[in-house]
Design an enzyme around this catalytic site. Structure first.
Site, mmCIF file in Angstrom:
data_model
loop_
_atom_site.group_PDB
_atom_site.id
_atom_site.type_symbol
_atom_site.label_atom_id
_atom_site.label_comp_id
_atom_site.label_asym_id
_atom_site.label_seq_id
_atom_site.Cartn_x
_atom_site.Cartn_y
_atom_site.Cartn_z
ATOM 1 N N GLU A 49 6.071 41.954 73.777
ATOM 2 C CA GLU A 49 5.938 43.187 74.555
ATOM 3 C C GLU A 49 4.524 43.233 75.117
ATOM 4 O OE1 GLU A 49 7.006 46.688 72.380
ATOM 5 O OE2 GLU A 49 9.147 46.203 72.379
ATOM 6 N N ASP A 60 1.088 56.888 73.208
ATOM 7 C CA ASP A 60 0.190 55.960 72.528
ATOM 8 C C ASP A 60 -0.887 56.693 71.746
ATOM 9 O OD1 ASP A 60 1.538 53.779 73.552
ATOM 10 O OD2 ASP A 60 0.313 53.699 75.364
#
Length: 273
Positions: A49, A60
């Protein structure tokens, strides 16, 4: 069958689980990413990824936000990310690569590179570069049918997140458009936060599999071999991001790849034993 589907099918036939490391493109050095991706593969990665830096990454945590900020400051955008994948593909034609990010960079790329033929420039260019799948955090499944169809026509998979709060209805919506695999976010909150409740993960996966036919990867909160082994006993894949970012941050350039490879070797050994 896509490269991601072939990878998972091969692993299943061997009774093995997928190891999926994540890194932000352009971190910790703007030109190191293809080299680091090869180190991931040498360490036992099955799928990679690659995070597309974005200035407002809502899912995040501080570790990956910092990595994204550093990459953005170095001028890393979608054009550079696709170049990195293209470079990686000159030496590796088999390891699937998934771009993970947010809608804004995709839409900006489409606007800037519009071919005026009604087709997504991002989808076409990602496929040409050697990308295998896309995970757009803020694309809801109920609004993704056209995007999913474009990706499918280009041979790319569309991957979605599921969370502890996901309803059966949301899982059904995801099942209609997801391909490749789904990524179960095992914690409430942002990446790198909290302690992983492996029992809760184990209880959730049968619910997900009742609706979703593709493999299920688990990420968020996996930081060591012991946790990876536990998750690997119930999931089809283990996804690790924040811990890798922490390990390679502040490393001298010549140690970034070796440090990441050593860590992934430990995870791979734990998953295989």
């Amino acid at each position: 069958m896509s490269r991601i589907a072939r990878t998972f099918a091969g692993l299943k036939a061997q009774g093995r689980k997928a190891l999926i490391p994540y890194v932000t493109a352009g971190f910790p050095f703007p030109d190191i990413t293809p080299e680091l991706m090869h180190a991931f593969v040498a360490g036992g990665a099955d799928v990679i990824e690659l995070g597309v830096p974005f200035s407002d990454p809502s899912a995040d945590g501080p570790v990956i936000q910092k990595a994204g900020d550093k990459a953005l400051a170095a001028g890393i955008g979608m054009v550079q990310v696709l170049d990195m994948v293209r470079t990686f593909r000159t030496r590796d034609a088999s390891t699937p690569v998934v771009l993970m990010g947010y809608a804004n960079p995709v839409e900006r790329y489409n606007q800037k590179h519009d071919r005026h033929d009604g087709k997504s420039a991002f989808v076409l260019d990602a496929a040409a570069a050697g990308v295998d799948g896309v995970l757009i955090v803020d694309y809801p499944p109920e609004e993704c049918e056209a995007f999913a169809a474009e990706l499918k026509s280009a041979g790319l998979d569309l991957i979605f997140l599921l969370a502890p709060t996901s309803t059966d209805e949301r899982m059904q919506q995801v099942a209609r458009v997801a391909s490749g695999y789904v990524y179960y976010v095992s914690l409430k909150g942002v990446t790198g936060s909290g302690a992983l409740d492996t029992g809760a993960v184990e209880a959730m996966l049968p619910r997900i599999r009742a609706h979703v036919q593709v493999p299920v990867g688990v990420g968020f909160g996996i930081r060591d071999a012991a946790t990876a082994r536990t998750i690997g006993q119930v999931a089809d894949a283990v996804v690790i991001g924040s811990k890798i970012i922490q390990l390679i941050d502040e490393q001298p350039r010549d140690q970034v790849g070796p440090v990441a490879q050593k860590f992934l070797c430990e995870i791979r050994t734990a998953l295989d034993n």
